[in-house]
Motif scaffolding. Structure first.
Motif, PDB file in Angstrom:
ATOM      1  N   THR A  31       0.807  -1.229   0.000  1.00  0.00           N
ATOM      2  CA  THR A  31       0.000   0.000   0.000  1.00  0.00           C
ATOM      3  C   THR A  31       0.835   1.271   0.000  1.00  0.00           C
ATOM      4  OG1 THR A  31      -0.147  -0.241   2.401  1.00  0.00           O
ATOM      5  CG2 THR A  31      -2.026  -1.029   1.105  1.00  0.00           C
ATOM      6  N   TYR A  32       2.131   1.160   0.249  1.00  0.00           N
ATOM      7  CA  TYR A  32       2.998   2.343   0.269  1.00  0.00           C
ATOM      8  C   TYR A  32       4.232   2.111  -0.602  1.00  0.00           C
ATOM      9  CZ  TYR A  32       0.328   4.191   4.218  1.00  0.00           C
ATOM     10  OH  TYR A  32      -0.666   4.692   5.014  1.00  0.00           O
ATOM     11  N   LYS A  56       7.103   2.528  -3.794  1.00  0.00           N
ATOM     12  CA  LYS A  56       7.122   2.385  -5.251  1.00  0.00           C
ATOM     13  C   LYS A  56       6.237   1.241  -5.731  1.00  0.00           C
ATOM     14  CE  LYS A  56      10.921   0.654  -7.140  1.00  0.00           C
ATOM     15  NZ  LYS A  56      12.352   0.486  -7.441  1.00  0.00           N
ATOM     16  N   ALA A  92       3.290   0.516  -4.384  1.00  0.00           N
ATOM     17  CA  ALA A  92       1.923   0.774  -3.897  1.00  0.00           C
ATOM     18  C   ALA A  92       0.889   0.355  -4.936  1.00  0.00           C
ATOM     19  CB  ALA A  92       1.757   2.257  -3.563  1.00  0.00           C
ATOM     20  N   GLU A  94       6.238   1.618   4.952  1.00  0.00           N
ATOM     21  CA  GLU A  94       5.312   2.711   5.296  1.00  0.00           C
ATOM     22  C   GLU A  94       6.029   3.807   6.073  1.00  0.00           C
ATOM     23  OE1 GLU A  94       1.120   3.489   7.752  1.00  0.00           O
ATOM     24  OE2 GLU A  94       1.913   1.459   7.559  1.00  0.00           O
ATOM     25  N   VAL A 103       8.378   5.846   3.799  1.00  0.00           N
ATOM     26  CA  VAL A 103       7.675   6.799   2.921  1.00  0.00           C
ATOM     27  C   VAL A 103       7.195   8.008   3.712  1.00  0.00           C
ATOM     28  CG1 VAL A 103       5.615   7.126   1.489  1.00  0.00           C
ATOM     29  CG2 VAL A 103       6.998   5.052   1.242  1.00  0.00           C
ATOM     30  N   LYS A 104       6.663   7.768   4.899  1.00  0.00           N
ATOM     31  CA  LYS A 104       6.070   8.856   5.684  1.00  0.00           C
ATOM     32  C   LYS A 104       7.119   9.764   6.334  1.00  0.00           C
ATOM     33  CE  LYS A 104       1.619   6.731   6.739  1.00  0.00           C
ATOM     34  NZ  LYS A 104       0.740   6.146   7.780  1.00  0.00           N
ATOM     35  N   ASP A 139       4.008  14.233  -6.812  1.00  0.00           N
ATOM     36  CA  ASP A 139       3.024  13.332  -6.200  1.00  0.00           C
ATOM     37  C   ASP A 139       3.617  11.930  -6.030  1.00  0.00           C
ATOM     38  OD1 ASP A 139       0.359  12.835  -5.204  1.00  0.00           O
ATOM     39  OD2 ASP A 139       0.031  11.656  -7.027  1.00  0.00           O
ATOM     40  N   ASN A 140       4.356  11.473  -7.064  1.00  0.00           N
ATOM     41  CA  ASN A 140       5.009  10.165  -6.978  1.00  0.00           C
ATOM     42  C   ASN A 140       6.087  10.147  -5.896  1.00  0.00           C
ATOM     43  OD1 ASN A 140       3.485   8.899  -8.953  1.00  0.00           O
ATOM     44  ND2 ASN A 140       4.862   9.493 -10.608  1.00  0.00           N
ATOM     45  N   LYS A 181       5.937  11.904  -3.119  1.00  0.00           N
ATOM     46  CA  LYS A 181       5.219  11.839  -1.836  1.00  0.00           C
ATOM     47  C   LYS A 181       4.714  10.430  -1.547  1.00  0.00           C
ATOM     48  CE  LYS A 181       3.705  16.662  -1.807  1.00  0.00           C
ATOM     49  NZ  LYS A 181       2.569  17.587  -2.039  1.00  0.00           N
ATOM     50  N   LYS A 182       4.308   9.734  -2.617  1.00  0.00           N
ATOM     51  CA  LYS A 182       3.798   8.367  -2.437  1.00  0.00           C
ATOM     52  C   LYS A 182       4.914   7.338  -2.317  1.00  0.00           C
ATOM     53  CE  LYS A 182      -0.529   9.109  -4.963  1.00  0.00           C
ATOM     54  NZ  LYS A 182      -1.243   8.829  -6.232  1.00  0.00           N
ATOM     55  N   LYS A 229       6.727   6.396  -4.842  1.00  0.00           N
ATOM     56  CA  LYS A 229       6.900   5.683  -6.109  1.00  0.00           C
ATOM     57  C   LYS A 229       8.202   6.067  -6.788  1.00  0.00           C
ATOM     58  CE  LYS A 229       2.303   4.334  -7.628  1.00  0.00           C
ATOM     59  NZ  LYS A 229       2.716   2.993  -8.049  1.00  0.00           N
TER      60      LYS A 229
END
Length: 1291
Positions: A475-476, A478, A480, A526, A529-530, A560-561, A563-564, A566
């Protein structure tokens, strides 16, 4: 839109419909057209490719806006934003192909081709622009301002026939993103489509994936069932990207494979090494190593497990991952990836198809096929990826019978050896016994010692298989939204090797279950990423992702990628189009002396190698573009830190602090706000000329610096932020304006900074214009080597890149100049020296009046010390020369010395034995006696070994002189000048130093096969030539000076290798130059050593008292060169008619047996004779002209080997008739008969040196012995092999 149909093979220069250059890019997915520059900005084209395409536009019609359908000159195109200002200099230079170049010698306007000939533009660059012109409109004549055909251009001297061909590496510089290979301009044009609205050519960019050797379309992946219809549709609609699809393991394994056995793991000490290195250390047997390396080659790439790099076979050899002795075998195995050529159809076929057609050995083919299946699937060589089994069946790349063979583990598929257990295994079985490197994830064959230590850092293969079977929804990060294996997650960038080992160790101990590990892994991703900060390293401060979006450096989607998770900060920083704004391009970091010593700029000033003004301006450019640089330690400093570290002195501190504000910002005195360099100029806070120089340096090194956000910004953003305006753009666009603030001390030019940075020691048209403008006082950067004022761009262009650090260094002289002395350019000296004429009495120019310039460049003297250091003379001779006991002339005449000063004989010409005529190589070609290819390589060998030879007039000539005197044709002049550099030296484009043939070969400045051929010719004629000291050197000295190495020695020592670059037109064999010399050229030394001439004649020939022709005509010599008469034919006394032997047989006057042995005697003693036309012919020619019947051709060719030599099947060496007789290669009676015929007609023939030898020499050389002498001396023996038809006696 329509696709252009074109023949991809360039059959003739200009064999293309006239249609204009590639105007833009068509986006297949979006169905829109954009300019080349926009495509580069969108990262659809690589910057280097975009530049080449834009240069082609500038050199043909102008810069094209395909959207507005208009074409503009370069300056106008920059004004309108069709291209960016960073390309200004390069595109203006390309535009000169339309305006013409100024000849520095005559001041006349000359064409692109002529400028290339005069080295005003480099050859590679010139060829590219010429190809673009020919592929679009023809060739441009700048004087008539008209486009002309190539044929007309050749007649006008504006082009050369056969200059271009489709395979030239100089032309293959355009990266095709669809096929993912480098192509030439014409090939790219043929992939273009025609815009039906405008008629412009557009290059279509498709959705492509990276394959093993070329790009793969999404359509091909769908047809191969590697992706499904839903994924294909998502790609077309933009719902997913190629990057997302490549994250799917099912796709990745078909495109990249699962990985072959990459190397060796030494388990006892946790070391990893390459397979070849393990073999060299005696850890692996050569046979085991070879099959493992072949498996790598056949499954995709050669692997360096230490550096984690992959290579093609050629790349692996070049980078010394494997040795050259395996090159041929690995290239053969690599065809399992690239495809085999079907000899019957010419088509490319797969490994299985080649196996089915018996083009490869069955066991070998099965081994490679099994390795492919074990590592991901059978490879489709046409589409460059692996296939699911059912698709391989469908395409004929596999069948059920072969599938059964491979499934049967007891069959002959066990082609791999386990050195630990000595078992024979399949490749899959061997992989299952391997370990995994926790750092790279590569598969390594673990080798155990006798201790059986198991405490190693590597991961067991079965653990990998277990982790691969566990699929996880992510879910998190690259991955995700994807379902991937636990193994892929563990090997991702979210974990380091220690974390991987720790998790796996606990799993093996039973303290962690798979379920627990899945939870841990997902939590770690997770958290990563955060908590990861989306910040980048800017020039002086960190830069956020948001700042990059605001500066139009990345898109909102990319942010956006980020932040996610990716896309990572690291991945984005490695993107060249992003990093250039964060860190900029290199500026001029230091100076490089002729002895390769690197110095700091301030240090060079202190040593009086740079003038204070020049040093200050270069340091200011450093400060204004980011940092003061220490090129020795490859470190960067702020100005304050540079003073503390003593990189610069305190005397320049204040000035550099001022220049540094171009990076950190100026303070507006009216509102205390931080402002940019340009804004400070507008407010008169700095002098205009000074500011322009710093601004130009910033643009030249990546872009205008935004001091508020600590990064460089695109020009259009600089406009918006008030850091630039149209007026300043015009100033920087105008080459005659005050942007040229940098001085080139080598050529006395004022240049821009970018021009100075890009200088690599060659001259272009723009430089020529500057040199002819003595009143241009706007160039503010000084180049110390030539005392020129340059722009910063020019200064950068003249720098040398330090390969170890990547820094750009300013090349300067290593001696300080007198303050007031006038510095002359090479061009000024040349003009003055050409005015002075000298009458020469001796030597090459005897009896001529030549210019002083020509005379001083005609010969280099070699010092006595140099001869001693080169081990050409020993210490005793050195002392005798220095004390005067021996003269230079006496030592020069010594054979041991002369061979290194002058060389031994090269193949000088052609001798027609039938007419006793001597011809030059070129004349023999003109008469059709030698093919153009054979004659060219022989002439190149002459040029590369000293001189082009006129054997008729006995003259040695430079290539220039040979072309002027008609000894060679003008069409070959450039090729021979290139070969002549093997003597005079090649210029290293990276250091501007003179380097040898071997060094040029190593730096890929010349094609390998060509270089090896010339090097072998040098060695065959006396030794490798040192271009610096202008003489040959012994092999050990060549090793010491870096002119030779073991690898090339091995290549030249291997008769099966690619050294056989010379063709024997008589025997149709490919030979080395030495072999050809030994066959063709009967040297004076050889005649002396063969005791055909005595010492007096030998001296008279060497001193010129006697000529070769005079000695050749002496009866005592001629009998050994030509032989005495053999029985030529039949004379009928009754009719007084002369007949050939064969004609007499045809009339029934001679029996077939008698006529055959007489003809064999002719062939074995030199030539088949036509007594009617008085012609001597080879067997081939005699059969072609009907002098003998075709039914006897093979028998006579066999007899002719008594002259040309027999090939020893055990050594591949050429041996004599007698030696062949001794080795039972011919029947004894037959051999004795031919040998007796040779002796009767002048002597035993030496096939190596192509002449007869006296009996005592034949004894010495092993061409005769006492036993055969006794046989031939005994009249009762079996020597009577000839029949007299008149008396019916055997004689």
């Amino acid at each position: 839109m329509a696709l252009i149909n074109g023949d991809t093979n360039m059959k003739t220069d200009g064999d293309t419909n006239l249609k204009g250059p590639v105007a833009g890019v068509y986006l297949d997915k979006a169905k829109e057209k954009i300019s080349i520059y926009q495509a580069m900005k969108k990262r659809l084209l690589k910057p280097a490719t975009a530049l080449v395409l834009l240069e082609a536009q500038a050199a043909t019609v102008g810069i094209i806006d395909p959207v507005a359908n208009k074409t503009l000159p370069v300056s106008e195109a920059i004004k309108e934003g069709i291209v960016g200002p960073e390309m200004r200099e390069k595109l203006l230079a390309a535009e000169n192909a339309l305006h013409g170049y100024k000849d520095p010698y005559s001041d006349q306007t000359i064409s692109l081709f002529q400028a290339m000939q005069k080295e005003i533009v480099t050859k590679e660059y010139g060829l590219r622009l010429l190809e673009a012109q020919i592929a679009t409109k023809g060739l441009f004549d700048p004087n008539d301002k008209a486009w002309i055909s190539t044929e007309e251009a050749v007649q006008k001297g504006l082009y050369q026939t056969d200059l271009l061909n489709n395979q030239m590496p100089e032309l293959k510089v355009i990266y095709n993103p669809n096929s993912q290979e480098k192509v030439n301009y014409k090939s790219l044009m043929e992939k273009c489509i025609v815009d039906t609205d405008t008629g412009l050519l557009l290059f279509p960019v498709y959705i492509t994936f990276k394959g093993l050797r070329r790009g793969i379309s999404s359509t091909e992946l769908l047809e191969s069932k590697i992706i499904d219809k839903e994924t294909f549709d998502d790609l077309q609609r933009g719902k997913t990207t190629t990057e997302d699809v490549m994250l799917l393991e099912s796709v990745k394994e078909y495109l990249e494979g699962k990985g072959s056995i990459a190397g060796i793991a030494i388990l006892s000490d946790n070391k990893r090494m390459s397979i070849y290195q393990a073999m060299k250390k005696g850890i692996l047997m050569p046979g085991t190593a070879l099959v493992l390396l072949e498996a790598q080659a056949a499954t995709g790439f050669m692997i360096d497990p230490v550096e984690n790099k992959i290579y093609t076979v050629d790349g692996a050899i070049k980078n010394k991952l494997v040795g050259p002795e395996f090159h041929a075998k690995l290239r053969s195995a690599e065809r399992a990836v690239t495809g085999y050529k079907d000899p019957y159809t010419g088509e490319t076929i797969s490994l299985f198809q080649a196996l089915s057609k018996d083009l490869i050995v069955k066991d070998h083919g099965i081994r490679l096929l099994e390795a492919q299946i074990a590592t991901g699937g059978i490879i489709d060589p046409i589409n460059s990826h692996r296939l699911p089994t059912e698709i391989a069946f469908k395409r004929g790349y596999f069948n059920k019978d072969m599938h059964t063979i491979l499934e049967d583990s007891g069959d002959d598929t066990k082609g791999f050896f386990d050195p630990n257990t000595e078992d024979n295994l399949t490749y899959l079985q061997l992989m299952e016994r391997c370990v995994i490197d926790p750092i790279t994830g590569l598969c390594l064959l673990g080798l155990q010692d006798k201790k059986g230590i198991n405490n190693f850092i590597f991961i067991d293969y079965d653990v990998k298989l277990t982790f691969k079977q566990e699929m996880v929804n992510v879910t998190y990060g690259k991955y995700a939204g994807l379902t991937v294996s636990l193994w892929a997650l563990l090997m991702s960038e979210y974990f380091d090797e220690h974390e991987r080992r720790d998790i796996i160790q606990k799993y093996k101990e039973g303290t962690l279950t798979i379920k627990t590990i899945v939870t841990m892994v997902l939590e770690k991703i997770e958290k990563s990423v955060k908590t990861t900060e989306l910040v980048f390293e800017g020039i002086r401060e960190t830069v956020t992702g948001k700042q990059l979006v605001e500066a139009d450096i990345i898109s909102a989607e990319v942010l956006d990628n980020l932040k996610k998770g990716k896309t990572s900060v690291k991945e984005l920083t490695q993107d060249e189009s992003v990093n250039v704004y964060l860190q900029g391009k290199e500026c001029i970091a230091g100076v490089l002396l002729p002895n390769s010593q690197i110095m700091r700029i301030y240090q060079a000033r202190e040593a009086r190698l740079l003038m204070p003004g020049t040093a200050l301006i270069l340091l200011e450019a450093q400060a204004a573009t980011g940092f003061i640089i220490d090129p020795i330690r490859n470190k960067r400093f702020s100005v304050d830190d540079a003073v503390r570290a003593k990189i610069v002195g305190p005397d320049v501190w204040q000035k550099l602090r001022s220049a540094e504000k171009a990076v950190t910002g100026y303070i507006n005195p009216y509102d205390d706000q931080k402002i940019s360099l340009f804004q400070a100029m507008q407010k008169d806070l700095i002098i205009k000329e000074h500011g322009i120089r710093l601004l130009e340096a910033q643009i030249a090194t990546g872009g205008i610096i935004d001091p508020v956000n600590s990064l460089r910004i695109p020009v259009h953003v600089a406009y918006k932020r008030g850091y630039f305006n149209e007026e300043m753009n015009q100033i920087l666009l105008d080459p005659s304006d005050d942007t040229k603030g940098f001085f080139d001390p080598n050529t006395h030019e004022n240049l821009t900074y970018l021009q100075l940075l890009a200088r690599k020691g060659y001259f272009d048209e723009e430089m020529n214009n500057i040199l002819n403008d003595p009143n241009d006082d706007t160039k503010g950067f000084f180049f110390p080597k030539t005392s020129e004022n340059l722009t910063y761009l020019d200064t950068l262009n003249r720098c040398v890149k330090d390969e170890s650090t990547g820094l750009y260094l300013l090349p300067i002289n290593d001696k300080p100049k007198a303050e007031e002395s006038k510095v002359y350019t090479l061009e000024e000296i040349k003009k003055e020296f050409e005015k002075i004429s000298v009458n020469v009495k001796i030597g090459r120019y005897a009896g001529k009046s030549v210019s002083l310039w020509e005379l001083i460049h005609s010969r280099k003297d070699v010092s006595v010390t140099e001869l001693f250091e080169s081990k050409i003379i020993n210490e005793d001779l050195y002392k005798d020369l220095n004390t005067g006991k021996l003269t230079v002339d006496e030592v020069s005449e010594m054979e041991s010395v002369r061979r290194y000063l002058e060389g031994t004989n090269s193949i000088a010409g052609v001798y027609l034995q039938s007419t006793k005529e001597t011809l030059s190589i070129y004349e023999a070609k003109q008469r059709g006696l030698l093919t153009p290819g054979t004659s060219l390589v022989l002439l190149e060998a002459q040029a590369a070994t000293g001189f082009v030879i006129d054997p008729v007039k006995n003259k040695k000539l430079s290539v220039e002189d040979a072309a002027a005197q008609g000894v060679v044709g003008s069409e070959w002049k450039n090729k021979l000048l290139s070969a002549e550099r093997a003597v005079t030296g090649y210029k290293d484009p990276y250091t501007d130093k003179m380097i040898s043939l071997f060094q040029a070969l190593k730096k890929d400045l010349i094609v390998k096969d060509h270089g090896v051929r010339l090097l072998e010719a040098q060695i065959a004629t006396g030794g490798i030539i040192d271009p610096v000291y202008s003489h040959r050197v012994p092999v050990q000295v060549a090793y010491q000076r870096g002119y030779f190495d073991e690898e090339i020695n091995q290549i030249l020592s291997d008769p099966d290798d690619d050294t056989k670059g010379f063709f024997d037109p008589n025997t149709h064999e490919n030979l080395t130059y030495l072999q050809l010399v030994e066959r063709k050229d009967v040297s004076v030394t050889e005649l002396f050593e063969s005791k055909i001439i005595n010492e007096d004649l030998y001296k008279d020939l060497n001193t010129g008292k006697l000529t070769v022709d005079e000695v050749s005509e002496m009866e005592s010599v001629r009998r050994y060169l030509e032989g005495t008469n053999s029985i030529a034919g039949v004379y009928l006394q009754s009719t007084k008619e002369t007949l050939s032997i064969y004609e007499a047989k045809q009339r029934g006057l001679l029996t077939p047996g008698t006529s055959l042995v007489l003809l064999e005697a002719q062939a074995a003693t030199g030539f088949v004779i036509d007594p009617v036309k008085n012609k001597k012919l080879s067997v081939e020619d005699a059969a072609a002209q009907g002098v003998v019947g075709s039914e006897w051709k093979n028998k006579l060719l066999s007899a002719e080997r008594a002259v040309t030599g027999y090939k020893d099947p055990y050594t591949d060496k050429m041996i004599s008739l007698f030696q062949a007789l001794k080795k039972d290669l011919i029947v004894k009676d037959h051999g004795v008969r031919l040998l007796e015929a040779q002796i009767a007609t002048g002597g035993i023939i030496d096939p190596v040196y192509s002449h007869r030898v006296p009996v005592q020499v034949a004894y010495q050389r092993g061409y005769f012995d006492e036993e055969i002498n006794q046989i031939l001396s005994d009249p009762d023996d079996d020597t009577k092999g000839f029949f007299d038809p008149n008396t019916h006696e055997k004689t």
